[in-house]
Design a protein around this motif. Structure first.
Motif, PDB file in Angstrom:
ATOM      1  N   PHE A  98      20.891  39.144  59.906  1.00 29.33           N
ATOM      2  CA  PHE A  98      20.211  40.176  59.131  1.00 29.33           C
ATOM      3  C   PHE A  98      18.713  39.922  59.268  1.00 29.33           C
TER       4      PHE A  98
ATOM      5  N   PHE B 155      31.428  39.661  54.300  1.00 32.98           N
ATOM      6  CA  PHE B 155      30.687  38.780  53.399  1.00 32.98           C
ATOM      7  C   PHE B 155      29.387  38.343  54.066  1.00 32.98           C
ATOM      8  N   THR B 156      28.542  37.687  53.284  1.00 37.13           N
ATOM      9  CA  THR B 156      27.239  37.222  53.747  1.00 37.13           C
ATOM     10  C   THR B 156      27.176  35.707  53.676  1.00 37.13           C
ATOM     11  N   ASP B 157      26.728  35.080  54.758  1.00 36.43           N
ATOM     12  CA  ASP B 157      26.509  33.637  54.806  1.00 36.43           C
ATOM     13  C   ASP B 157      25.636  33.361  56.026  1.00 36.43           C
ATOM     14  N   HIS B 158      24.315  33.172  55.806  1.00 36.56           N
ATOM     15  CA  HIS B 158      23.379  33.044  56.924  1.00 36.56           C
ATOM     16  C   HIS B 158      23.525  34.229  57.884  1.00 36.56           C
ATOM     17  N   GLY B 159      23.482  35.415  57.332  1.00 34.77           N
ATOM     18  CA  GLY B 159      23.728  36.643  58.079  1.00 34.77           C
ATOM     19  C   GLY B 159      25.002  37.304  57.591  1.00 34.77           C
ATOM     20  N   GLY B 160      25.442  38.300  58.336  1.00 30.85           N
ATOM     21  CA  GLY B 160      26.617  39.060  57.929  1.00 30.85           C
ATOM     22  C   GLY B 160      27.852  38.717  58.740  1.00 30.85           C
ATOM     23  N   TRP B 161      29.017  38.863  58.085  1.00 35.25           N
ATOM     24  CA  TRP B 161      30.295  38.541  58.713  1.00 35.25           C
ATOM     25  C   TRP B 161      31.285  39.672  58.486  1.00 35.25           C
TER      26      TRP B 161
ATOM     27  N   THR C  87      22.697  45.575  58.883  1.00 33.64           N
ATOM     28  CA  THR C  87      22.887  45.307  57.456  1.00 33.64           C
ATOM     29  C   THR C  87      24.383  45.324  57.157  1.00 33.64           C
ATOM     30  N   GLU C  88      24.732  45.077  55.909  1.00 38.00           N
ATOM     31  CA  GLU C  88      26.143  45.148  55.510  1.00 38.00           C
ATOM     32  C   GLU C  88      26.711  46.541  55.735  1.00 38.00           C
TER      33      GLU C  88
END
Length: 281
Positions: free
Chosen positions: A234, A268-274, A249-250
């Motif tokens: 992101f 989900f988000t964790d050091h960027g988007g997944w 973005t999400e």
């Protein structure tokens, strides 16, 4: 730090020459300094001196030091960045073979022990693998593929760049970490349906055009038996020198999940988007 001379040629008009610092014992007086590199413009080129050796060269130090030169306006664009990166790696040891082996070994060790800024992304991606067989799509140097193989997975990797695949194949043999690597386009993967348990697209989709992202996700779902793992950065703006084309973005993750056929999605988000997708099987 030194500001760029506005009257000098723009970076895109200059060749890049990268050399190890020990070749220039009096460089302090003749060069400008960033936090870790020395540089100057001379005779139509940007000359860069680096301190990295076979013991210290890694992806994280290479990216951080050259990114600082981008911020200073010394380097510009993906082509110059990659040219400087390859020269920096190759000049870090007595031979190119030794340099690339050290670069690979140091980089995967840093990713594994948490000292690389990209370590959290690797850790999360490795934790999301379902099953034994993994395919990394858009592998670039293949650090993630090598890490998965070192974890005990059966690993395949593909990238559109033949040069990247050659480097990964050589590193795999040199480090005795088995990865089956081949040239392949994310938009038409050279693998049959249901070929591996998990397909990963780790920081790949930001390099593609908007229309191609859906094609790449669809192809990954075709090849995966159990799971597709997608990770994207992101960013406020796409990082040009990394070759990023899209600001994601999400909402983009949700759009991809809505546009492809799957049996379930998690975002989900964790050091960027997944985006984690389950294929219909």
């Amino acid at each position: 730090m030194t500001t760029v001379n506005a009257d000098a040629a723009t970076p895109t008009e200059l060749n890049v020459l990268v050399r190890p610092l020990p070749d220039y014992p009096d460089a302090e007086r003749a060069y400008s300094r960033s936090s870790s590199l020395l540089w100057r413009r001379s005779a139509g080129a940007v000359e860069i001196l680096h301190p990295w050796t076979e013991r210290t060269i890694s992806d994280s130090v290479m990216v951080a030091s050259l990114s600082e030169l981008v911020e200073l306006g010394v380097l510009s664009g993906q082509e110059q960045f990659e040219d400087a990166a390859v020269q920096m790696i190759c000049s870090s040891a007595a031979s190119e073979e030794s340099a690339w082996r050290a670069y690979y070994l140091n980089s995967i060790n840093e990713l594994d022990n948490g000292t690389s800024p990209f370590s959290p992304v690797h850790r999360r991606a490795r934790s999301l693998i379902a099953g034994h067989e993994v395919l990394e799509v858009g592998c670039c140097f293949g650090f993630f593929a090598l890490a998965c193989a070192r974890d005990g997975h059966s690993v395949r990797a593909c990238d559109i760049s033949p040069g990247a695949i050659d480097l990964l194949t050589t590193a795999s043999a040199s480090l005795r970490i088995d990865v089956d690597a081949c040239v392949g386009n994310a938009l038409a993967l050279p693998y049959p349906d249901d070929h591996v348990d998990t397909v990963t697209l780790i920081h790949l989709l930001e390099h593609l055009d908007v229309q191609d992202t859906t094609v790449a996700v669809t192809e990954a779902l075709r090849v995966a038996r159990h799971r597709v793992v997608i990770a994207v950065p992101f960013e406020e703006e796409p990082t040009e020198h990394f070759g990023h084309l899209l600001r994601l973005t999400e909402d983009d993750l949700r759009l991809w999940a809505d546009r492809v056929d799957h049996a379930g999605a998690e975002i989900f988000t964790d050091h960027g988007g997944w985006l984690i997708l389950t294929p219909h099987r």
